[in-house]
Design a protein around this motif. Sequence first.
Motif, mmCIF file in Angstrom:
data_model
loop_
_atom_site.group_PDB
_atom_site.id
_atom_site.type_symbol
_atom_site.label_atom_id
_atom_site.label_comp_id
_atom_site.label_asym_id
_atom_site.label_seq_id
_atom_site.Cartn_x
_atom_site.Cartn_y
_atom_site.Cartn_z
ATOM 1 N N PHE A 1 14.634 5.646 4.245
ATOM 2 C CA PHE A 1 13.660 4.684 3.612
ATOM 3 C C PHE A 1 14.482 3.401 2.731
ATOM 4 O O PHE A 1 15.387 3.785 2.275
ATOM 5 C CB PHE A 1 12.645 5.458 2.472
ATOM 6 N N VAL A 2 13.807 2.047 2.912
ATOM 7 C CA VAL A 2 14.452 1.174 2.318
ATOM 8 C C VAL A 2 13.468 0.486 1.812
ATOM 9 O O VAL A 2 12.215 0.058 2.073
ATOM 10 C CB VAL A 2 15.347 0.543 3.148
ATOM 11 N N ARG A 3 13.905 -0.514 0.551
ATOM 12 C CA ARG A 3 12.964 -1.362 0.131
ATOM 13 C C ARG A 3 13.882 -2.864 0.211
ATOM 14 O O ARG A 3 14.998 -3.031 -0.502
ATOM 15 C CB ARG A 3 12.521 -1.493 -1.118
ATOM 16 N N ALA A 4 13.591 -3.607 1.184
ATOM 17 C CA ALA A 4 14.469 -4.768 1.462
ATOM 18 C C ALA A 4 14.732 -5.779 0.151
ATOM 19 O O ALA A 4 15.923 -5.934 -0.156
ATOM 20 C CB ALA A 4 13.872 -5.730 2.284
ATOM 21 N N PRO B 1 7.740 -0.552 0.634
ATOM 22 C CA PRO B 1 8.736 0.331 0.967
ATOM 23 C C PRO B 1 8.752 0.540 2.387
ATOM 24 O O PRO B 1 7.506 0.352 3.116
ATOM 25 C CB PRO B 1 8.578 1.562 0.319
ATOM 26 N N LEU B 2 9.869 0.638 2.937
ATOM 27 C CA LEU B 2 9.923 0.734 4.620
ATOM 28 C C LEU B 2 10.247 2.052 4.996
ATOM 29 O O LEU B 2 11.106 2.597 4.284
ATOM 30 C CB LEU B 2 10.509 -0.430 5.142
ATOM 31 N N ALA C 1 12.722 2.890 7.731
ATOM 32 C CA ALA C 1 13.487 1.890 9.106
ATOM 33 C C ALA C 1 14.267 2.684 9.553
ATOM 34 O O ALA C 1 14.926 3.770 9.236
ATOM 35 C CB ALA C 1 14.273 0.630 8.327
ATOM 36 N N LYS D 1 18.852 -7.737 8.210
ATOM 37 C CA LYS D 1 18.445 -7.939 7.064
ATOM 38 C C LYS D 1 17.453 -8.913 6.763
ATOM 39 O O LYS D 1 16.503 -8.857 6.136
ATOM 40 C CB LYS D 1 19.665 -8.417 6.419
ATOM 41 N N ARG D 2 17.679 -10.035 7.468
ATOM 42 C CA ARG D 2 16.626 -11.135 7.515
ATOM 43 C C ARG D 2 15.347 -10.776 7.939
ATOM 44 O O ARG D 2 14.235 -11.106 7.264
ATOM 45 C CB ARG D 2 17.037 -12.422 7.937
ATOM 46 N N LEU E 1 13.741 -7.852 7.862
ATOM 47 C CA LEU E 1 13.337 -6.789 6.914
ATOM 48 C C LEU E 1 12.958 -7.580 5.498
ATOM 49 O O LEU E 1 11.913 -7.220 5.165
ATOM 50 C CB LEU E 1 14.200 -5.679 6.474
ATOM 51 N N GLU E 2 13.612 -8.493 5.174
ATOM 52 C CA GLU E 2 13.269 -9.296 3.930
ATOM 53 C C GLU E 2 11.912 -10.053 4.401
ATOM 54 O O GLU E 2 11.224 -10.414 3.198
ATOM 55 C CB GLU E 2 14.422 -10.298 3.718
#
Lengths: 321, 460
Positions: B387-390, B398-399, B401, B450-451, B453-454
Amino acid sequence: MIWVEILSRHRDVATRLRLAGPEARIGRGYDNDVVVDDPYVAARHLRVFRDDAGRLVVEDLGSANGMFLDRGRERFERIITDGKMPIRIGQTFLRIRDNAHEVEVERIVPVHSGRRRLVMAVALGALILGVDVLKRWLTETGEPRISHYVTELLAVAATAIGWVGIWALLARIFSGHARFLSNLLIALAGLLVFTFYNEFVQYLGFAWTWSVPASYEYVAAWLLLGMTCFLHLREVGSTHLWPKGLIVTALLVTAIAVQTIQRSEAFSASGRQGITQVLMPPAFRAVRLQDQDSFFGEIAALKATLDSDRAKARPDDSGRF
Amino acid sequence: MRSKRGELGATCARLPWGRMSLLFRAILASVALTSQLFGAVPAASASEAPSSAAEGIYAAAPPRLLQIRTLVVDAARQTSTGSGFLVSADGLAITNYHVVSQVALEPGTYRLEYAAADGSHGDVTLLGVDLPNDLAIVRLDKHDAPFFAFNKAAIEGTGPQKGERLYSMGNPLDLGFTIVEGTYNGLVEKSYNERIHFTGALNPGMSGGPTVTADGLIVGINVATRRGGQLVSFLVPAKFAEALLRRVSTQEGTPNLRADIARQLGAWRAALYASFAEAGFRSNALGPYRAPDSAATWFNCWAQTNMGAKPKPRARIDTTECSSDTSVFVAEDLNTGAIRIDHSLVTAVELNQFQFASALTQQAQPRLLTAGPLRKWYTSERCHEDFVRAVPGPQHPPLRAIWCARAYREFDGLYDVSLVAVTQDDGREALVSRLSLQAVGYDEAVALGKRFLETVEVIR
């Protein structure tokens, strides 16, 4: 008074004879008090009498194959018998007892135990089918069809009953009692544990992002199956538990090893992990959200694994680009 | 437009004729009797004026045209055929890389041979290749032979004019040398690699043949057709062939072709991803979400929805799919270099949260774009999931990923990567975003990921 008991291979009494005389003769010939139809037994094989102390003594009358205690290899000319350890002549097991032989105290008949177990079996069965239906409904993304549910439930029920039926038949053959309810309870308990384990593993995979239990779910399934089989075998007959346990363990280890090899070969052939990434409602998430940097930090660390995979896949440099 | 979408999605891959002629070999015996009919096609339209030009060109072409055959060394039989043409008096000829790729990659197993229109044939040596433009230069044991010259305007990039008649030559399906009339339609739009759009009936086996103007000067080299299209064919612009010719004329000795192919692939894809990264992502509205799309001009995007389906779907799925037509032919069984960005907006219509999660599960499986046999070209795939929040902030959902990657066995520093992100801000609506990169450098892929997900945002 002398009691002679001829035992089955499972040490159950096959024939019990009461001899009034002070002495008894045992052998294949018809001049004996007890006639044993075993080609490995001598025509006059044993004599049973009392010694000065009044104890029962068994004596070999000079047979070729001799007299032994149970499965032992030591040959005896003469045994002062306690009435517990079986005596073996040829392929026949015998027990010699007298009137004074002490028996176990009377067991108390369990009141309603059959009914309680029946209720338990029905409850377990209903729980399993209920969980199945619920699982099916919660993963239903198309139009629900009653026939799908009914088919699945019937399949689960038929499999469980078939499985229990086989064990009951084995128990009936080897110990004389089918013990259907006990076998049913064992099978249902195994199935229930597996059903919950399966769900739990998926929960761990999603909510805790811990996918190891899911990758090794097959090991747990085999262990559970092995344990269930051992319990069934115990119902079939409570003797020889050690060898039974060893056989089950050996089969288990073989099955797990074979499947592990199969999976690792399939992985190297297809390059795919073969695991479904199961999603659940977002509210189930139990871990903190990673920030961007730590997430991609882990991902950057995969590069080393991939590069070592590449180095292993290409052990020599011949034919390389 | 929509009806074409399916075909395009399935067939935008290029058509390597060397391989296609292999497929057609099986039916060659049955078409042998009718091959004269094929030869008669250009003659049938001979009454019109432009076709007289064709007659003139074709009369002069045969000594300059070649059929290039790849033979299995041990069997001494052809495994695939293509075309080629002489470009110098001392026996240098141009063809497609994909016509000679087997020899370039496995010189011990395969060898090349040419067959000329006069029935002569002989050995061919491979001198150099241009992988991104699918070109190769070979040398024949021929001296003082007539050859084709390049069209000056085409080299300088000023000609020809749209609609101009062009004549394409080659040996289709191993049936005999043929001339095909067609039209110049400019450069292909939305294509990363420069290609000429030629409207004419190119067929397998004509790969590597020349396409000339009415005065017989080279404009392009036959390279591919679009499967499912009608007369939609592609040419490599002549300027790349001319550049390759200049490069090879000055080189000393024969380079290690395998190493050169790996180097060219590396350089080409580095430029591709640099230009992809430079173009960057632009965000595109999809329901309450903002989803990243590439701002590069060479992407083809399509949308799709299941709302028209009967019975009415219980989850509405609106999908957008952008793919770049950037794969290059590396080997018979490897076309790589494609980039794809997919987004699916999934909205529960009659599903509860659990059922909706199951529907999402089907949409969110990580799948790497596969361009060839797995065990031959790739290592096993490795994945990481979390789980990630960019970016902190309410507009960044929240994602969940998952990143999957695998390395190319033969090419150091090249990987295939797939990143799937599922938004976790709502139990009954989610965006499934997927970025698939082929033949990418690992660090480049991480930076792009990264870009990507952002750029995923939500506005409620």
